[in-house]
Design a protein around this motif. Structure first.
Motif, PDB file in Angstrom:
ATOM      1  N   ALA A   1       0.853  -1.187   0.000  1.00  0.00           N
ATOM      2  CA  ALA A   1       0.000   0.000   0.000  1.00  0.00           C
ATOM      3  C   ALA A   1       0.887   1.233   0.000  1.00  0.00           C
ATOM      4  O   ALA A   1       2.017   1.203   0.507  1.00  0.00           O
ATOM      5  N   GLY A   2       0.380   2.322  -0.587  1.00  0.00           N
ATOM      6  CA  GLY A   2       1.198   3.524  -0.630  1.00  0.00           C
ATOM      7  C   GLY A   2       0.409   4.750  -1.032  1.00  0.00           C
ATOM      8  O   GLY A   2      -0.799   4.697  -1.320  1.00  0.00           O
ATOM      9  N   LEU A   3       1.107   5.879  -1.053  1.00  0.00           N
ATOM     10  CA  LEU A   3       0.531   7.170  -1.409  1.00  0.00           C
ATOM     11  C   LEU A   3       1.473   7.898  -2.356  1.00  0.00           C
ATOM     12  O   LEU A   3       2.701   7.850  -2.195  1.00  0.00           O
ATOM     13  N   THR A   4       0.897   8.580  -3.335  1.00  0.00           N
ATOM     14  CA  THR A   4       1.647   9.500  -4.180  1.00  0.00           C
ATOM     15  C   THR A   4       1.036  10.886  -4.015  1.00  0.00           C
ATOM     16  O   THR A   4      -0.177  11.058  -4.185  1.00  0.00           O
ATOM     17  N   LEU A   5       1.874  11.851  -3.671  1.00  0.00           N
ATOM     18  CA  LEU A   5       1.416  13.229  -3.497  1.00  0.00           C
ATOM     19  C   LEU A   5       1.995  14.068  -4.624  1.00  0.00           C
ATOM     20  O   LEU A   5       3.217  14.233  -4.731  1.00  0.00           O
ATOM     21  N   ALA A   6       1.131  14.578  -5.513  1.00  0.00           N
ATOM     22  CA  ALA A   6       1.552  15.414  -6.630  1.00  0.00           C
ATOM     23  C   ALA A   6       1.328  16.882  -6.284  1.00  0.00           C
ATOM     24  O   ALA A   6       0.225  17.272  -5.870  1.00  0.00           O
ATOM     25  N   LEU A   7       2.371  17.663  -6.455  1.00  0.00           N
ATOM     26  CA  LEU A   7       2.307  19.083  -6.087  1.00  0.00           C
ATOM     27  C   LEU A   7       2.181  19.949  -7.334  1.00  0.00           C
ATOM     28  O   LEU A   7       2.619  19.568  -8.409  1.00  0.00           O
TER      29      LEU A   7
END
Length: 657
Positions: free
Chosen positions: A651-657
């Motif tokens: 499981a994971g997260l990607t944070l796009a700025l």
């Protein structure tokens, strides 16, 4: 126009022609008279998947098989139409490049440790002999592209975790000042491993620059770095796998076998157009330092490498032409220490101390001749000379094993391509030659120094017929090919009893490769894309002792299917792979049983959080917890099998700025 497999595009079926860098930018998908596949990862796949190995980048490409050994110490085993099957570590027989910079050394071997699959956005594969383009070690070509596309976010942060202590962290920043491009990316991946003595870590960095120097001149810069520390659990017997597939080979565990390596490389590519002509020049260089504790030796070497590749192309009276020259060098400072196997310890006794230098030089020419408005003839040839030189600094027992070996080859190629509108029909004749690598030349039974004087290059000739294209009314894309290869002086790995698992090499005569490959992509609904690929091949020895035996390490059949759905912000992918039985030894007495694996991935395409976009994902691999072997060690004295991982979660997260 031709398909880009792996790209879900629900509005466009006929795609624009794309220059294929795996052919040195000499061909496009719409013109190449040979099998070439392009797999692109969509933005959703890039941000909602965090692959540990390169298999996802190759999904949907028939004829190409990447073995996951289940640990990081040896690297993946890459096989293209049976080429590359013998490799006990790294990649052999397949030319590989990252962002245009060669990963394959002058001796024909490549290491993919420096490639983080998280950042691979596009993969090109030439699925057949391609020494015409790249020279030594080109039974196929793999071009990996990590360059951010126009939809890439300015910055993104990633974090993930999973079974067996998996931790993944990555960050990437992209800026585009004045129409140029700069990208920097860093990542860290580590895992405890599902087998004993199989923990490992990669720390990587990647730099990309694309600078417009003038309206017709562009400079591309590439830098990459990896620091690796990984344990090697070794391969097991069939009985050991049945008893406990998570155990390590006792000998490898006792010596804490593994690999510590550091590699860095830099490359620059300049392209300049002047009227009908274009210049393409690449210069690159790098280093690789290795400490490799193994039961038979503690192997240490420091490598420096570099090269220049140039090409000049143009058009004259409707005939397209290209000429070029390459020069590459590799310098390995190698020292091996003996081991005390009964005591499971390394000693201070030096058994090998030598400096190995490989220099390759080549020149090639390539032309495309229009016979009619729809039919083109392609002709080309390449001359390669590869010099191996060894300076024996140990001179055990007063014997100087210094020496030289020179290998040369002329690699011709010819093809016909007919543009039938929605499809391209093609036929070709191609060739490849593959020298032994420095490791293969110096690994000699009895541990003497010097090069093996009896080991010779492997040579391949091939023919193929195929078609690829699109059926617009059915939203269908397809790629079909049949082929046959004739391989002479086949290089084969073997082991001898009580050698501590060390691999040696020999030439074993001839073998033939026959096969059919099919890939289909169907945009079934605006929200659903289905992809499938099938490979059937019969790869057999033709020499007297092994007549009719299957070449080990390559299954007769492989099938994969993927369904990707996206609706209301939810992204779902199901992937299925089925692998036929295959052998692990020349005599065809050891069988790795066939298996089927089902994986699933689920994510959200974007949740707005304070002006940024959050993309969470989860993954379950090997849903049904199948027992299988991810790879095999060829001709390894009963220790053939490298167990694959059971059911695993991520499981994971990607944070796009």
């Amino acid at each position: 126009m031709l398909p880009v497999f792996g790209q879900a595009d629900t509005t466009v079926v006929e795609l624009p022609e794309v220059t294929v860098e795996a052919t040195r930018a000499l061909e496009t998908e719409g013109s190449a008279p040979f099998t070439v596949s392009v797999a692109e990862r969509t933005l959703e796949a890039q941000t909602l998947e965090a692959p540990v190995f390169l298999g996802e980048a190759l999904r949907g490409i028939p004829g190409v098989w990447l073995n996951d050994r289940g640990h990081f110490a040896l690297g993946e085993r890459l096989v293209v139409r049976g080429m590359g099957w013998r490799s006990p570590f790294g990649v052999r027989g397949v030319q590989t490049l990252l962002d245009g910079v060669p990963l394959t050394m002058p001796d024909g071997q490549a290491f993919l440790d420096i490639v983080d699959p998280v950042f691979v956005r596009r993969t090109e594969a030439v699925r057949g002999p391609s020494s015409l383009f790249w020279g030594n070690g080109s039974g196929g070509t793999l071009f990996l592209d990590s360059t951010p596309g126009p939809d890439a976010p300015t910055a993104q942060l990633r974090a993930g975790a999973g079974s067996h202590g998996l931790q993944q962290f990555a960050a990437e920043a992209v800026v585009r000042p004045n129409g140029n491009l700069w990208r920097v990316a860093v990542s860290d991946m580590r895992r405890d491993g599902f087998r004993d003595n199989s923990d490992g870590r990669f720390t990587r960095a990647l730099l990309t620059g694309r600078i417009g120097l003038a309206s017709s001149t562009q400079l591309n810069l590439v830098g990459a770095f990896v620091d690796q520390d990984a344990r090697n659990p070794g391969s097991l017997t069939a009985e050991q796998v049945a008893e406990d597939r998570t155990q390590a080979n006792a000998l490898f565990d006792g010596f804490d076998a593994g690999k510590q390596s550091t590699q860095g490389h830099l490359g620059a590519r300049l392209t300049h157009a002047e009227g009908e002509m274009q210049l393409d020049a690449t210069v690159y260089g790098g280093f690789r330092d290795l400490a490799n504790p193994l039961p038979f030796n503690l192997v240490e070497f420091d490598r420096l490498y570099g090269g220049v590749r140039t090409a000049l192309s143009g058009t004259l009276s409707g005939v397209e032409w290209n000429v070029g020259a390459d020069a590459n060098i590799q310098r390995d400072d190698r020292i091996n220490f003996d081991t005390n196997i009964p005591e499971r310890e390394f000693t201070d006794v030096v058994v090998l101390d030598q400096l190995e230098t490989v220099v390759s030089r080549s020149a090639f020419g390539y032309t495309r001749i229009p016979l009619t408005d729809r039919l083109r003839l392609t002709l080309g040839g390449r001359l390669d000379v590869v010099d191996f030189e060894l300076d024996d600094r140990l001179q055990a027992d007063g014997i100087d094993e210094s020496g030289e070996r020179t290998f040369s080859a002329f690699s011709p190629g010819a093809g016909l391509a007919y543009d039938a509108g929605p499809a391209l029909l093609f036929a070709n004749y191609s060739t490849a030659f593959e020298t032994p690598t420095t490791t293969e030349l110096v690994n000699r039974p009895g541990n003497p120094g010097g090069f093996n004087p009896e080991l010779n290059p492997q040579r391949t000739q091939g023919i193929e017929l195929g078609t690829r294209g699109a059926w617009a009314e059915a939203s269908l894309r397809f790629d079909l090919a049949v082929y046959q290869l004739w391989v002479d002086e086949r290089l084969v790995q073997f082991e001898i009893p009580d050698s501590g698992g060390r691999a040696f090499f020999q030439n074993v005569g001839e073998n033939t490769h026959r096969g059919v490959e099919l890939a289909v992509q169907w945009d079934a609904r605006p929200w659903l894309t289905l992809e499938t690929s099938y490979t059937a091949n019969r790869i057999v020895f033709e020499d007297d002792d092994l007549q009719g035996n299957r070449v080990p390490g390559v299954p007769d059949q492989r099938f994969s299917a993927t369904a990707t759905a996206q609706a209301h912000g939810v992204w779902l992918r199901l992937s299925y792979d089925a692998i036929d039985d295959y052998f692990a030894d020349n005599e065809n007495t050891a069988v790795s049983e066939g298996y089927a694996i089902l994986d699933t991935r689920l994510g959200h395409t974007g949740i707005d959080v304070a002006g940024s976009t959050l993309r969470p994902y989860v993954e379950v691999s090997n849903i049904f917890d199948s027992n299988y072997n991810g790879s095999v060690s060829i001709n390894a004295n009963d220790n053939y099998f490298e167990p694959g991982m059971g059911r695993a979660f991520k499981a994971g997260l990607t944070l796009a700025l």
